[in-house]
Enzyme design. Structure first.
Site, PDB file in Angstrom:
ATOM      1  N   SER A  12     -14.990  42.094 -18.230  1.00  0.00           N
ATOM      2  CA  SER A  12     -16.047  41.402 -17.339  1.00  0.00           C
ATOM      3  C   SER A  12     -17.288  42.152 -17.479  1.00  0.00           C
ATOM      4  O   SER A  12     -17.931  42.381 -18.340  1.00  0.00           O
ATOM      5  CB  SER A  12     -15.153  40.950 -15.960  1.00  0.00           C
ATOM      6  N   HIS A  15     -10.649  33.593 -17.128  1.00  0.00           N
ATOM      7  CA  HIS A  15     -10.971  34.857 -17.188  1.00  0.00           C
ATOM      8  C   HIS A  15     -10.135  35.921 -16.496  1.00  0.00           C
ATOM      9  O   HIS A  15     -10.338  37.088 -17.049  1.00  0.00           O
ATOM     10  CB  HIS A  15     -12.429  34.955 -15.981  1.00  0.00           C
TER      11      HIS A  15
END
Length: 207
Positions: free
Chosen positions: A64, A179
């Site tokens: 991320s 994610h």
């Protein structure tokens, strides 16, 4: 397993995180973000200077925002690392605002609509700064097709540019997981195993 096989694991508490209060986080916002990358590189340099490791055996991992960190370190300090794991990353910082949830992070990274912030985003964008003449460590890039926060386009564009420059890399895109990658334990274990094999092959001495 990594430690049992003789590996060393280091966590770098760099500016920009929340570990030491709001000022520590504030120091790494917007144009201050280069301090984050400088801090991280300095930790790596210190590990080498103290003979804890050497560049041949030094690898980094981030996902991320940490994937952005790993990407920046790869392009800013290509000779410092021998393995770079770039997970569900932000990498196209010139277009991040228009991709997935990117617009919600303007307070953190800055906006291309503000000239001075745009200049900094261009300066740090890993996608922009990949160069055909530079020798990079072979990265392992992973993302998820269903990631609705960062989105797979960052990883895809970065991998495509590396391919265009004929640079070697490993790429894995999970069709599920989003994610966080927590679609199920088996898939998480599979992705972690890929990382472990990659890091072992790149960093561990073969006996």
């Amino acid at each position: 397993l990594w430690l049992q096989r003789g590996g060393v694991y280091v966590v770098a508490n760099i500016r920009g995180g929340g570990e030491f209060g709001p000022q520590w986080h504030e120091a790494g916002r917007k144009a201050g973000r280069q301090k984050v990358y400088d801090d991280f590189a300095a930790v790596g340099q210190d590990l080498v200077q103290r003979h804890i490791t050497n560049p041949q055996h030094l690898g980094i991992r981030g996902r991320s925002n940490g994937g952005l960190l790993a990407g920046v370190e790869m392009v800013q300090h290509p000779t410092q690392w021998n393995a770079v794991v770039i997970g569900v990353p932000l990498l196209d910082m010139e277009n991040y605002e228009t991709l997935s949830a990117g617009a919600s992070w303007v307070a953190e990274y800055g906006s291309m609509s503000v000239p001075e912030e745009a200049e900094f985003l261009k300066k740090i964008s890993p996608l922009r700064h990949l160069k055909p003449e530079v020798h990079y460590p072979v990265p392992f890039i992973f993302t998820a097709t269903s990631d609705d926060r960062v989105g797979p386009l960052h990883a895809r564009r970065f991998a495509a540019k590396m391919e265009r420059f004929k640079k070697p890399f490993f790429y894995y895109e999970d069709t599920e997981g989003g994610h966080s990658g927590t679609v199920n334990a088996a898939e998480v274990a599979h992705e972690r195993a890929l990382e472990a094999v990659y890091l072992s092959q790149r960093l561990m001495d073969k006996h």
